[in-house]
Design a protein around this motif. Sequence first.
Motif, PDB file in Angstrom:
ATOM      1  N   THR A 115       0.810  -1.213   0.000  1.00 10.56           N
ATOM      2  CA  THR A 115       0.000   0.000   0.000  1.00 10.56           C
ATOM      3  C   THR A 115       0.849   1.271   0.000  1.00 10.56           C
ATOM      4  O   THR A 115       2.088   1.213  -0.077  1.00 10.56           O
ATOM      5  CB  THR A 115      -0.961  -0.026   1.213  1.00 10.56           C
ATOM      6  N   LEU A 116       0.172   2.391   0.099  1.00 10.31           N
ATOM      7  CA  LEU A 116       0.812   3.712   0.137  1.00 10.31           C
ATOM      8  C   LEU A 116      -0.001   4.609   1.072  1.00 10.31           C
ATOM      9  O   LEU A 116      -1.204   4.382   1.266  1.00 10.31           O
ATOM     10  CB  LEU A 116       0.854   4.337  -1.260  1.00 10.31           C
ATOM     11  N   PRO A 117       0.624   5.642   1.638  1.00 12.33           N
ATOM     12  CA  PRO A 117      -0.121   6.564   2.504  1.00 12.33           C
ATOM     13  C   PRO A 117      -0.993   7.509   1.669  1.00 12.33           C
ATOM     14  O   PRO A 117      -1.016   7.439   0.445  1.00 12.33           O
ATOM     15  CB  PRO A 117       0.996   7.330   3.218  1.00 12.33           C
ATOM     16  N   SER A 118      -1.688   8.401   2.333  1.00 11.15           N
ATOM     17  CA  SER A 118      -2.548   9.362   1.647  1.00 11.15           C
ATOM     18  C   SER A 118      -1.724  10.528   1.110  1.00 11.15           C
ATOM     19  O   SER A 118      -1.088  11.258   1.884  1.00 11.15           O
ATOM     20  CB  SER A 118      -3.619   9.890   2.602  1.00 11.15           C
ATOM     21  N   SER A 119      -1.746  10.713  -0.209  1.00  7.53           N
ATOM     22  CA  SER A 119      -1.045  11.862  -0.805  1.00  7.53           C
ATOM     23  C   SER A 119      -1.697  13.166  -0.371  1.00  7.53           C
ATOM     24  O   SER A 119      -1.029  14.190  -0.215  1.00  7.53           O
ATOM     25  CB  SER A 119      -1.062  11.749  -2.333  1.00  7.53           C
ATOM     26  N   GLU A 120      -3.007  13.124  -0.165  1.00  8.44           N
ATOM     27  CA  GLU A 120      -3.726  14.320   0.272  1.00  8.44           C
ATOM     28  C   GLU A 120      -3.220  14.781   1.640  1.00  8.44           C
ATOM     29  O   GLU A 120      -2.971  15.975   1.859  1.00  8.44           O
ATOM     30  CB  GLU A 120      -5.222  14.041   0.326  1.00  8.44           C
ATOM     31  N   SER A 123       0.502  16.093   1.492  1.00  6.11           N
ATOM     32  CA  SER A 123       0.699  17.386   0.827  1.00  6.11           C
ATOM     33  C   SER A 123      -0.200  18.481   1.376  1.00  6.11           C
ATOM     34  O   SER A 123      -0.202  19.596   0.844  1.00  6.11           O
ATOM     35  CB  SER A 123       0.433  17.236  -0.671  1.00  6.11           C
ATOM     36  N   GLY A 124      -0.957  18.178   2.422  1.00  6.02           N
ATOM     37  CA  GLY A 124      -1.891  19.169   2.946  1.00  6.02           C
ATOM     38  C   GLY A 124      -2.991  19.511   1.967  1.00  6.02           C
ATOM     39  O   GLY A 124      -3.498  20.638   1.956  1.00  6.02           O
ATOM     40  N   GLY A 125      -3.337  18.550   1.108  1.00  2.72           N
ATOM     41  CA  GLY A 125      -4.428  18.749   0.165  1.00  2.72           C
ATOM     42  C   GLY A 125      -4.023  19.346  -1.168  1.00  2.72           C
ATOM     43  O   GLY A 125      -4.860  19.526  -2.055  1.00  2.72           O
ATOM     44  N   ARG A 126      -2.734  19.650  -1.347  1.00  4.27           N
ATOM     45  CA  ARG A 126      -2.289  20.295  -2.594  1.00  4.27           C
ATOM     46  C   ARG A 126      -2.096  19.317  -3.745  1.00  4.27           C
ATOM     47  O   ARG A 126      -2.315  19.663  -4.905  1.00  4.27           O
ATOM     48  CB  ARG A 126      -0.977  21.053  -2.351  1.00  4.27           C
ATOM     49  N   LEU A 127      -1.644  18.106  -3.426  1.00  4.55           N
ATOM     50  CA  LEU A 127      -1.317  17.129  -4.467  1.00  4.55           C
ATOM     51  C   LEU A 127      -2.040  15.819  -4.146  1.00  4.55           C
ATOM     52  O   LEU A 127      -1.679  15.121  -3.199  1.00  4.55           O
ATOM     53  CB  LEU A 127       0.194  16.894  -4.525  1.00  4.55           C
ATOM     54  N   ILE A 128      -3.043  15.501  -4.925  1.00  7.33           N
ATOM     55  CA  ILE A 128      -3.845  14.307  -4.666  1.00  7.33           C
ATOM     56  C   ILE A 128      -3.708  13.357  -5.850  1.00  7.33           C
ATOM     57  O   ILE A 128      -4.174  13.644  -6.956  1.00  7.33           O
ATOM     58  CB  ILE A 128      -5.324  14.660  -4.438  1.00  7.33           C
ATOM     59  N   SER A 129      -3.042  12.247  -5.605  1.00  2.69           N
ATOM     60  CA  SER A 129      -2.817  11.239  -6.636  1.00  2.69           C
ATOM     61  C   SER A 129      -3.653  10.009  -6.332  1.00  2.69           C
ATOM     62  O   SER A 129      -3.564   9.429  -5.255  1.00  2.69           O
ATOM     63  CB  SER A 129      -1.328  10.849  -6.687  1.00  2.69           C
ATOM     64  N   ARG A 130      -4.445   9.592  -7.309  1.00  2.32           N
ATOM     65  CA  ARG A 130      -5.274   8.412  -7.100  1.00  2.32           C
ATOM     66  C   ARG A 130      -4.436   7.136  -7.010  1.00  2.32           C
ATOM     67  O   ARG A 130      -4.920   6.119  -6.533  1.00  2.32           O
ATOM     68  CB  ARG A 130      -6.325   8.317  -8.205  1.00  2.32           C
ATOM     69  N   HIS A 136      -4.620   3.612  -0.213  1.00  2.00           N
ATOM     70  CA  HIS A 136      -4.837   4.100   1.153  1.00  2.00           C
ATOM     71  C   HIS A 136      -6.268   3.835   1.626  1.00  2.00           C
ATOM     72  O   HIS A 136      -6.485   3.460   2.789  1.00  2.00           O
ATOM     73  CB  HIS A 136      -4.529   5.602   1.204  1.00  2.00           C
ATOM     74  N   HIS A 137      -7.236   4.006   0.752  1.00  2.00           N
ATOM     75  CA  HIS A 137      -8.623   3.765   1.138  1.00  2.00           C
ATOM     76  C   HIS A 137      -8.869   2.291   1.452  1.00  2.00           C
ATOM     77  O   HIS A 137      -9.706   1.964   2.307  1.00  2.00           O
ATOM     78  CB  HIS A 137      -9.567   4.228   0.027  1.00  2.00           C
ATOM     79  N   VAL A 138      -8.140   1.410   0.774  1.00  2.00           N
ATOM     80  CA  VAL A 138      -8.267  -0.020   1.084  1.00  2.00           C
ATOM     81  C   VAL A 138      -7.745  -0.294   2.498  1.00  2.00           C
ATOM     82  O   VAL A 138      -8.301  -1.133   3.219  1.00  2.00           O
ATOM     83  CB  VAL A 138      -7.539  -0.881   0.039  1.00  2.00           C
ATOM     84  N   ASP A 139      -6.695   0.428   2.915  1.00  2.00           N
ATOM     85  CA  ASP A 139      -6.222   0.298   4.305  1.00  2.00           C
ATOM     86  C   ASP A 139      -7.374   0.516   5.274  1.00  2.00           C
ATOM     87  O   ASP A 139      -7.586  -0.261   6.219  1.00  2.00           O
ATOM     88  CB  ASP A 139      -5.151   1.352   4.618  1.00  2.00           C
TER      89      ASP A 139
END
Length: 308
Positions: A115-120, A123-130, A136-139
């Motif tokens: 998995t990977l952490p939340s990019s949102e 980055s404080g909401g600046r860079l959101i990569s699906r 992350h949502h599967v976590d």
Amino acid sequence: MARIIAVCGATGNQGGSVAKLLLRYPDLYRVRALTRDPQSAAAQQLVQLGAEVVQADLTVTLNVKEALRGCWGVFGVTNFYDSKIKDDPGSEEQQGKNLVDAALDNGVECFVWSTLPSSEKLSGGRLISRVYEGKHHVDGYILEKNLPAVFLYTGNFYENLVYRSHMTYDRERDVLEFRQPIIKETTELAMLYVQKDLSAVTKAIFDHWDGRKDELNHQYLYVANARVAPRDVLASVKKLTGKEGTYHVIPTTGVPDRDIMFRLYNETGMYGIKVLPDENISKLGVEMHGVDDFVKEVLAPHLGLPLL
């Protein structure tokens, strides 16, 4: 009796590394290799090594449920380069959730999730990569459903230097050329030698699960050896082969969500201030490998360069 481990993406880099290592321990594990195409050359190679290869499409719920029947453990991963995910990035999250549901339905006792952490959040909401958000949502879904699991935060893959032809050798000019999208020459990436280390960490989790389940369950392990910049890779190649190299930044990957991911690396790095290698991986008895190991064992031979 050997335990059945379902390995997702068994013909790819991550799943392939896990499948091949577990197949070396037939007294402990039986590998059920999940793939969309059981007739592919990579799948047939796994059959020759002793794997049970089954057709499984993570977008088809009943297909996944049947594929996990009787499994004690699962190595779970979704592939952003999967054509179904590239065409519909939201599919990655759904594939992961389908896998979790199938594991729950089959009473899987140990689920290892790449998995990977939340990019949102990073980055404080600046860079959101699906690419990041789907995994992350599967976590969160795993935690919500209380599936027994370990989360693996994977590093950037050394193998991409070969698989994506990031580094080439110009024999006429006698120089190495390292081309990579967006990443700056000085950006330090948490790097992972997948074939050696992701597989070893996954096997160690399965090996230790019975005795350390309470400690390992829902733990996050950072599967990367060190933070390494592109210039460090070139320095390693020069040290080991004597060859000079140049670094070139390509403007885009051609995939917007991956572009965002690489911009995130430039701006925030990978995994904040987490000390690498992860002390919790060391506790599992796994010794991680670094850039010099990969250059000696894979990159230099691939480029046709003798070692000094």
